[in-house]
Design a protein around this motif. Structure first.
Motif: not given
Length: 441
Positions: A87-91, A127-132, A186-187, A189-193
């Motif tokens: 969901l966090s990847s919604i444009s 769940p990696i959060p949405t970045l800027s 966390i690490a 999940a980060l490189i997976s995303k």
């Protein structure tokens, strides 16, 4: 009758929903939200109840909703937590319908904390959060390049700070002190995303990120402490609606740990015990057993003062004189850390004694007669060799470091106070009528 809803989907996502009429049931409302917001997975609803200062309440009847407009919080089940990541990847185009004035008055991070801090399980995958927007765009292009060439992007300082800042905030939404396995998730999940962030070479590809996340978490906790948020029992209030969340208490064995008061005791009753303790220390014949008992009883009050008020040493000496007795220093150290102070110290000495003595003998010619005399005295000993080796290892340190040994070592009789004027040192207590010494740090 129309109904306007603000739906908090996750800690980083909120949507505005306009309904032409009020649904007949909570199940109908959930179905409508699933369709309009394209939600996948199982969840239940909570609403902000204006009758209780906008505190969250489970929505069991549709009639419980405030009329005309309401704020809903989607609480995901454990099996659906990972879907919040997608969901966090919604444009930005999809989220353009957010009411900006309402979004600014309601912190999604805090609403996420209100739910996630109650979770008993760590979400997997994390769940990696949405970045800027600019960072997301750069990482998206980096992922496309990675798929073709398997070459990652150049991680700039600004990009790394952005990633780590968002991650630690998301971590604190869930847990203040994640363990090593949770940080590794966390690490991973980060490189997976974002596979373009994978580190070249052997290994899992995220070892560097793992260290950076750990350091960032430590720094974040330090900033909270400086800002006044002690990790003992600190409440940070939201200025907009007055809701509160509490940082996780320091665990037993940590420096900032403050235990609960004993049963049937309060600050007032423990203060009375403290006064009795002070009176006991003033007696010519002190009851050591009574002092130890009251020191144990008042431990929680003492820790509360030390951690939260951070008094000066002279204030602690005035209020807790028994704390500076040798036996109570060891007892207090054990109460805080669950470790034997002298035992830990002696173990450390034993670990390095033989190595230090070997070093002294190898280079004794460079230190003149002092080192020769020290080693000769050790060679002459025939009993209690272990204790004499420890003593020689300690006495040889200032000689080896070319310091003045009289500033580190002091000697006194059992009936004398040899600690005056000494901030840090090693005190040798000579038993009356003998030359036997035993070190006391």
């Amino acid at each position: 009758m129309a109904l306007l809803l603000r739906v908090i989907i996750s800690s980083t996502e909120a949507r505005r929903v306009q309904l032409s009429e009020v649904p007949k049931s909570v199940d109908s409302l959930i179905s409508i939200l699933q369709e309009k917001l394209q939600l996948q997975g199982q969840f239940f609803l909570q609403f902000e109840d204006p009758d209780f200062g906008n505190a969250l309440c489970n929505l069991s009847e549709i009639s419980e909703l405030p009329s005309e407009r309401a704020v809903l919080h989607i609480q995901w089940s454990r099996s659906s937590l990972h879907e919040t990541n997608s969901l966090s990847s919604i444009s930005s185009l999809d989220t353009a319908s957010l009411d900006n004035s309402e979004a600014s008055s309601h912190s999604p991070t805090v609403s996420g904390q209100r739910y996630l801090r109650t979770a008993s399980e760590w979400p997997l995958p994390f769940p990696i959060p949405t970045l800027s927007f600019d960072v997301e765009l750069k990482l998206r292009r980096g992922n496309e390049t990675w798929e073709k060439t398997k070459i990652g992007i150049d991680v700039t300082r600004d990009l790394k700070i952005e990633v780590l800042d968002k991650i630690v905030q998301a971590v604190f939404d869930i847990k203040a002190y994640p363990d090593n396995q949770e940080i590794e998730s966390i690490a991973s999940a980060l490189i997976s995303k974002y596979p373009c962030l994978k580190e070249p070479g052997k290994g899992k590809g995220y070892e560097g990120w793992l260290i950076s996340i750990k350091n960032k978490l430590n720094n974040y906790r330090a900033k909270l402490r400086v800002a006044g948020c002690n990790e003992v029992s600190v409440n940070r209030k939201r200025k907009d609606d007055g809701n509160v969340f509490t940082l996780k208490k320091a665990k037993h064995g940590e420096v900032n740990h403050v235990p609960e008061h004993p049963c049937n005791h309060t600050d007032t009753s423990l203060e009375e015990q403290r006064l009795l303790l002070v009176e006991e220390t003033k007696k010519a014949r002190r009851n050591i057993a009574a002092i130890s008992e009251k020191m144990e009883l008042t431990f929680s009050l003492r820790r509360k003062e030390v951690v939260q008020e951070q008094p000066m040493i002279v204030e602690v000496q005035e209020r807790w004189p028994a704390l500076f007795y040798q036996e109570q220093i060891c007892e207090e150290f054990f109460r805080i850390t669950n470790k034997d102070l002298l035992g830990v110290f002696m173990t450390a000495i034993d670990m390095y004694t033989l190595k230090l003595l070997k070093l002294y003998r190898a280079r004794k010619g460079a230190f003149g007669q002092d080192m020769d005399a020290l080693l000769d005295r050790l060679d002459e000993r025939t009993t209690d060799i272990v204790n004499h080796r420890r003593t020689a290892a300690l006495e040889g340190l200032p000689v080896f470091l070319r310091e003045n040994p009289t500033e580190l070592f002091k000697k006194c009789k059992e009936t004398e106070d040899g600690t005056k004027g000494v901030s840090v040192g090693i005190l040798y207590v000579l038993e009356d009528n003998t030359q036997t010494t035993s070190p006391m740090i």
